[in-house]
Design a protein around this motif. Sequence first.
Motif, PDB file in Angstrom:
ATOM      1  N   SER C 146      18.029   3.426  -1.254  1.00  9.79           N
ATOM      2  CA  SER C 146      17.302   2.808  -2.357  1.00  9.79           C
ATOM      3  C   SER C 146      16.214   1.872  -1.836  1.00  9.79           C
ATOM      4  O   SER C 146      15.117   1.810  -2.383  1.00  9.79           O
ATOM      5  CB  SER C 146      18.269   2.060  -3.259  1.00  9.79           C
ATOM      6  OG  SER C 146      19.017   1.143  -2.501  1.00  9.79           O
ATOM      7  N   THR C 170      15.045  10.448  -7.955  1.00 13.22           N
ATOM      8  CA  THR C 170      16.386   9.911  -8.221  1.00 13.22           C
ATOM      9  C   THR C 170      17.494  10.645  -7.491  1.00 13.22           C
ATOM     10  O   THR C 170      18.659  10.298  -7.624  1.00 13.22           O
ATOM     11  CB  THR C 170      16.689   9.994  -9.736  1.00 13.22           C
ATOM     12  OG1 THR C 170      16.607  11.353 -10.146  1.00 13.22           O
ATOM     13  CG2 THR C 170      15.715   9.175 -10.534  1.00 13.22           C
ATOM     14  N   LEU C 173      19.956   8.445  -5.482  1.00 14.69           N
ATOM     15  CA  LEU C 173      20.223   7.101  -5.969  1.00 14.69           C
ATOM     16  C   LEU C 173      21.499   7.055  -6.811  1.00 14.69           C
ATOM     17  O   LEU C 173      21.863   8.037  -7.457  1.00 14.69           O
ATOM     18  CB  LEU C 173      19.051   6.622  -6.830  1.00 14.69           C
ATOM     19  CG  LEU C 173      17.692   6.511  -6.136  1.00 14.69           C
ATOM     20  CD1 LEU C 173      16.693   5.866  -7.082  1.00 14.69           C
ATOM     21  CD2 LEU C 173      17.780   5.716  -4.860  1.00 14.69           C
ATOM     22  N   VAL C 178      19.127   3.921 -10.163  1.00 11.82           N
ATOM     23  CA  VAL C 178      18.198   4.650 -11.012  1.00 11.82           C
ATOM     24  C   VAL C 178      17.640   3.709 -12.080  1.00 11.82           C
ATOM     25  O   VAL C 178      16.444   3.694 -12.363  1.00 11.82           O
ATOM     26  CB  VAL C 178      18.900   5.863 -11.669  1.00 11.82           C
ATOM     27  CG1 VAL C 178      18.003   6.475 -12.730  1.00 11.82           C
ATOM     28  CG2 VAL C 178      19.245   6.902 -10.620  1.00 11.82           C
ATOM     29  N   GLU C 179      18.519   2.865 -12.624  1.00 13.41           N
ATOM     30  CA  GLU C 179      18.045   1.912 -13.632  1.00 13.41           C
ATOM     31  C   GLU C 179      16.995   0.979 -13.063  1.00 13.41           C
ATOM     32  O   GLU C 179      15.974   0.707 -13.680  1.00 13.41           O
ATOM     33  CB  GLU C 179      19.223   1.109 -14.178  1.00 13.41           C
ATOM     34  CG  GLU C 179      19.865   1.792 -15.372  1.00 13.41           C
ATOM     35  CD  GLU C 179      21.101   1.048 -15.846  1.00 13.41           C
ATOM     36  OE1 GLU C 179      21.122  -0.204 -15.766  1.00 13.41           O
ATOM     37  OE2 GLU C 179      22.041   1.732 -16.284  1.00 13.41           O
ATOM     38  N   SER C 199      10.804  16.232 -11.721  1.00  9.65           N
ATOM     39  CA  SER C 199      12.258  16.233 -11.670  1.00  9.65           C
ATOM     40  C   SER C 199      12.813  17.517 -12.257  1.00  9.65           C
ATOM     41  O   SER C 199      12.103  18.293 -12.865  1.00  9.65           O
ATOM     42  CB  SER C 199      12.778  15.028 -12.462  1.00  9.65           C
ATOM     43  OG  SER C 199      14.181  15.012 -12.422  1.00  9.65           O
ATOM     44  N   GLU C 204      17.150  12.108 -17.288  1.00  4.68           N
ATOM     45  CA  GLU C 204      16.228  11.124 -16.729  1.00  4.68           C
ATOM     46  C   GLU C 204      14.824  11.332 -17.268  1.00  4.68           C
ATOM     47  O   GLU C 204      14.143  10.394 -17.654  1.00  4.68           O
ATOM     48  CB  GLU C 204      16.210  11.252 -15.215  1.00  4.68           C
ATOM     49  CG  GLU C 204      17.502  10.775 -14.604  1.00  4.68           C
ATOM     50  CD  GLU C 204      17.556  11.045 -13.127  1.00  4.68           C
ATOM     51  OE1 GLU C 204      16.591  11.624 -12.608  1.00  4.68           O
ATOM     52  OE2 GLU C 204      18.568  10.674 -12.513  1.00  4.68           O
ATOM     53  N   LYS C 496      27.218   6.647 -15.863  1.00  8.52           N
ATOM     54  CA  LYS C 496      26.236   5.586 -16.042  1.00  8.52           C
ATOM     55  C   LYS C 496      26.911   4.217 -15.995  1.00  8.52           C
ATOM     56  O   LYS C 496      26.307   3.231 -15.574  1.00  8.52           O
ATOM     57  CB  LYS C 496      25.534   5.785 -17.375  1.00  8.52           C
ATOM     58  CG  LYS C 496      24.023   5.569 -17.258  1.00  8.52           C
ATOM     59  CD  LYS C 496      23.374   5.694 -18.608  1.00  8.52           C
ATOM     60  CE  LYS C 496      22.273   6.727 -18.589  1.00  8.52           C
ATOM     61  NZ  LYS C 496      21.780   6.972 -19.962  1.00  8.52           N
TER      62      LYS C 496
END
Lengths: 329, 325, 499
Positions: C146, C170, C173, C178-179, C199, C204, C496
Amino acid sequence: MKFSLDFRNMVNRDNNILQLIMMTVLIFIIMTALSPDKFLRYYNFESITYLFPELGLLSIAMMIAMLTGGIDLSVVGIANLSGILSGVMFHYLNRELGMEQGVPMVLLGVCLSLGVGLIAGTINGFLITKLNIIPILATLGTGQVFIGLCLVLTGGPAIVGFPDAWAFLGNGKLFGIAVPFLLFLLVAGGIAFLLTRTTLGVNLMLIGSNPRAAIFAGLKKSRMVLYSYMLSGVLASMAGIILSGRTNAAKSDYGTSYLLQAVLISVLGGTNPAGGKGTVAGVSIAVVALMLLSSGFQILRFSNHLIDFIWGAFLLLVIAINAWKNRAR
Amino acid sequence: MKLFKRSEFVIAAILLLAMVVIGLINPAFWQLDNIFSLLRSNVIIGIMALGVLIVMISGGIDVSFPAFAVAAMYLTVKGMIYFGYDGVIVPFIAATIMGMLFGCLNAFFVYKFRMIPLIVTLGTGSMVRGFLLGIVGTSMININKMPDALIDFAKTEVISMDKADGTHFGLTAMVLIYVGLAILVHLVLRYTMIGRSVFALGGDEEAAKRVGFDVRKTIFFIYCFAGMLAGFGGLLHSGMIWLANPRDFVGLELDVIAAVVLGGASIFGGRGSVLGTMLGVFMLVMVKNSLIIMKVETTWQRVVVGIVIVIATAMTAWRDRKRNA
Amino acid sequence: MSEAFIELRHIGKQFLGLRALDDVSLTINKGEIHCLAGENGSGKSTLIKIISGVYQPTEGEIIIEGEKVENLSPIESVNRAIQVIYQDFSLFGNLTVAENLALNTELRAKTKIVSWGRVKKLAREALDRLGVDIDLDAEVESLPTSSKQLVAIARALMSDAKLIIMDEPTTALTGKEVETLFRIVRDIQSRGIAILFVSHKMREMLEISERLTVIRNGVKVAEGSTSDFDEAAVIRHMTGLDIEIEPFRKEKPGPDVMPRLDVQGLTLPGDYENINLQLYPGEIVGLSGLLGSGRTELALSLFGMLTPASGSVKVDGKAIALDSVQDAIAEGIAYVPEDRLSEGLFMTQSIKRNIIATSLDNLAKGGIIDIPRVDRVADETIASMQIATPSAEKMVGELSGGNAQRVVLGRWLLTDAKVLILNGPTVGVDVGSKAEIHRKIRELVEHHGLAVLMISDDVLEVAQNCSRVILMHRGRFVDELEGDAISEDVISEQLKSFT
């Protein structure tokens, strides 16, 4: 019929072989054209059959190390150490124990030589697989050690006076054919079989192609790589037997130029230095081609140094052409 | 704390330890004349090692420099004799340029054909040496014929002393040249964009291209610079030993590569330092030269050097494994 | 209506007769977040390379800020304020954070001499602009993924970019990361910088973007405001198929059935703790978790590549020691690795050799290979795995992703595998093949009584093909879903919530 099919198959699969054969023929034609009367003499080809086996064996040894993406810079050291140790043993047996310089003694010498190759190869393999030293550095180091041991054993000058039966292995004749050449054919055939038809050979190709995938496929990577360096060591010691037999002498710095030549020949013979690709046939043809080249130039009275120059230029050229071709694809 | 983690520190520590051990075995090691002669032996190997260091940082390897060095040296000395020229600066410039041209040859093959540096330099090395011995000549040029200016230049000393028994000894000024070149290489590698591009290339060639480095320029710089150092070092060598031998430097590549690896440079590229290399060179030279002091027969030299290489590389392999874990 | 930053008009690109892009038009407005969606091999990366000047289009024109640009080169692209952040970040692991950040600026300024003071200053500014703090003197190699990505973003921002292209940002990650990334992306956007987000992860894309373009097989198939799309629509456009897959459902067998794999209290401190897991014959069990949750380490341990500190593993009721990969294979455990290219295949070798790699010893007597048997076995495997190839001698490197993956799977048909561990079984496989491979896996389970453990980032894949799903977080199993409780949404929400 079967053979021709096999052959075509081989050529198709690996057009490198075809290219090598063409190159060899071309060299042959050019050399013949340049000095027809001298080049085409039987003696010339006969002398090639004495000269090329030692370099051929060293090149195959190099190729085997390259199959797994490695390299063996200690082959010449191993070859010389084998010859010298045998010489030392012969002198010892002869003088101290009064043993006759006959076939049994030579057999003992052969065993000793091959044993030296095996042990030396095992050391290389151990350093590479267990201590994780990269092959170029490991064999650079052990090569120094082996040559150093040669110096320690001889103190510098050559060891001379090998038994006749030993010399026979290097410059004898059997059925009118050079003994080293016969030995080479035998060994090369055996290695070719080993590489294509046995689990060891296929394992080495797979490991060289992708060492990480080899682990995930459950191959015994360390053990196979170890075996390959042992094999490489044994082949090097065979070259040492032939070399010391042919010259009837053994010295720490014999065949030093062979090291670089062996690397270049195995690459020229289609071996991928990054691993996974290489054939005995390719390497053998490459040696023969280069031998024809140098004997041709020798007849033209070029000095050995100049021939080194031509070798270097020739090899760079061929490899450059290959690289060029591969890039175009 | 960071200092202790640096590989230079580790090498220096090992070096010091080795010096103490050797000094204990034979206190003569610490005598000034021995130290001076050790430093003198560093000069040529050290200069060559600087070139190999640059190549190795870029992820390549060079085994052609001994041939380049000997060719530049022999051709220059021959030229000087032929033209009856007796000077210092012009010959050194000539040898350096010759080395550079040879280096161009390496760069050409490496860049143009994307060939593995080991194979390229094996080929160019045997070509150049073959050319030298086959066309230029094989005879040695000894002290009778050697240009005096070269010899006198190489005789320059920074410190001159006399022993109690009246014999003279001193520290050759060539050490200063070596140190000067080392500082130069360090500055180039550390403070110029071209130097940083060598590190970038050794770190990740694809990324280097994407970021906008001129990879061709970098590759030519690397091999030409290495060639220049080889050419310069070659000529200096002949002045220092009063002899121009076209068969010189055979097998030198092994020692030099070993020294650079000992100095902490990574054979995979991207890592290496001038200070480390100098320490590596010193270590190698010291081990070789001190065998005599330690009353080991000289024939054992190569065995010991080989074992030192194996131990040093095994240690780095062990260190890297821990880093990866 | 906002103003266009870059317009691609009717772009076509051919490679040696192969049509990679055909009449693709794409407009990215100033300061918008635009998503480019497509399967692997759809032409996404070709399009990116055209925008970044690496490839020249064979047809069409490129208009940047109202000006038509001929022969867009990489340097020209950068000069036009376009920056690409590649999936691998293109950072130099052997250099410090500071130098990585400053290199672009220094190169553009055609600096000859490096001033380390200036390098530090530039780098500090770059990180400040992004509002993050990373040790400038650290080697990039030593950073977590990251942070590497942040360095790459900071580097792109330094050049006053007006368009930043992010290629699959992403992938590596965790949910939390990701957030953070999305926050940063929005922050960048608020400065009027456009972002092209490339992507294949549906959720996402829908979450972050304002407009969306979908390409398939080199052709643009849909575009519009993101709010006009839902997940199903995007998938339909990306795949061109209306794939309605019957979810794989199976009752967990009762206690009288012997599990094929029985793991008790398996622990490897730092990676996973106290894992209890039973896989029954005929089951496909999903293992879902973020990167770094310990799922890969667990799989590698079961395959004998990592040695657990404690715990026991039984196969068909027999306790086994897993000290080496060979042991694991001999006990009937098979593993299809995460990264097909670097861990699964021998690219320069023939299909035949790839298939027999694992069972070489069984196909040889005294070390000598039984060639007729090898040929027969290879042909049988090719037939049963439906690998599309004219010959078993063909190099694996020449196969498509789907066919190549079948080679890796097919390898395990020869080993009497009882437990099959799949790590990302369809990564980089196009949709059609994906369905085929899933069908194959179900077939193996049903016909051979295999037990499968499926690890995947593709939530949809897990939801559709698994009869049980285990959620793993920080080295522990935290939840297990069964039957109709399994749905994409539930799994996604769970993932999540892991931070």
